[in-house]
Design a protein around this motif. Structure first.
Motif, short mmCIF file in Angstrom:
data_model
loop_
_atom_site.label_atom_id
_atom_site.label_comp_id
_atom_site.label_asym_id
_atom_site.label_seq_id
_atom_site.Cartn_x
_atom_site.Cartn_y
_atom_site.Cartn_z
N THR A 1 0.83 -1.20 0.00
CA THR A 1 0.00 0.00 0.00
C THR A 1 0.87 1.25 0.00
O THR A 1 0.58 2.21 -0.72
N ASN B 1 2.16 1.77 -3.48
CA ASN B 1 1.17 2.36 -4.38
C ASN B 1 0.95 3.83 -4.09
O ASN B 1 0.75 4.63 -5.01
N LEU C 1 -7.03 0.54 -1.49
CA LEU C 1 -5.98 0.95 -0.55
C LEU C 1 -6.50 0.88 0.89
O LEU C 1 -5.84 0.36 1.79
N CYS D 1 -4.79 -6.50 -2.52
CA CYS D 1 -3.52 -6.09 -3.13
C CYS D 1 -3.54 -6.38 -4.63
O CYS D 1 -3.07 -5.56 -5.43
N GLN E 1 -5.66 -3.80 -6.16
CA GLN E 1 -4.90 -2.55 -6.25
C GLN E 1 -4.06 -2.52 -7.52
O GLN E 1 -4.06 -1.54 -8.26
#
Length: 99
Positions: free
Chosen positions: A31, A34, A70, A90, A93
């Motif tokens: 996270t 990202n 997220l 994930c 994401q």
């Protein structure tokens, strides 16, 4: 520099995945990676222009999915304590960022 920190977060998260509490660390580092990727584009284009482009009608769905995933990744790891669900978020994401 931000791109390097993004890659470091992704690699660190992947390396920590196989430790006893590695899923939590993986989700956090993934996270963070990202978020670093999003901030790197803010650095290149400027934050106002980046936000305007992120919330254009053609990108609105992908932006909402990224932001939601997220948050849900961290909720799945820390609040719900569901490791498999965190891995799914994930993956989502990743798919939303590439979309």
């Amino acid at each position: 520099m931000v791109v390097i920190s993004c890659c470091v977060c992704f690699n660190q998260g992947t390396a920590l995945l196989f430790l006893p509490n590695g899923t939590k660390l993986f989700a956090v580092f993934y996270t963070l990676g990202n978020l670093a990727a999003l901030s790197s584009t803010c650095f290149l284009m400027g934050p106002v222009k980046q936000l305007k482009r992120m919330f254009e009608p053609t990108r609105l769905i992908a932006t909402c999915v990224v932001l939601l995933c997220l948050i849900l990744t961290l909720c799945a790891v820390f609040w719900w304590q569901k490791k498999g669900l965190a891995i799914i978020f994930c993956i989502l994401q990743f798919l939303a960022m590439t979309w």
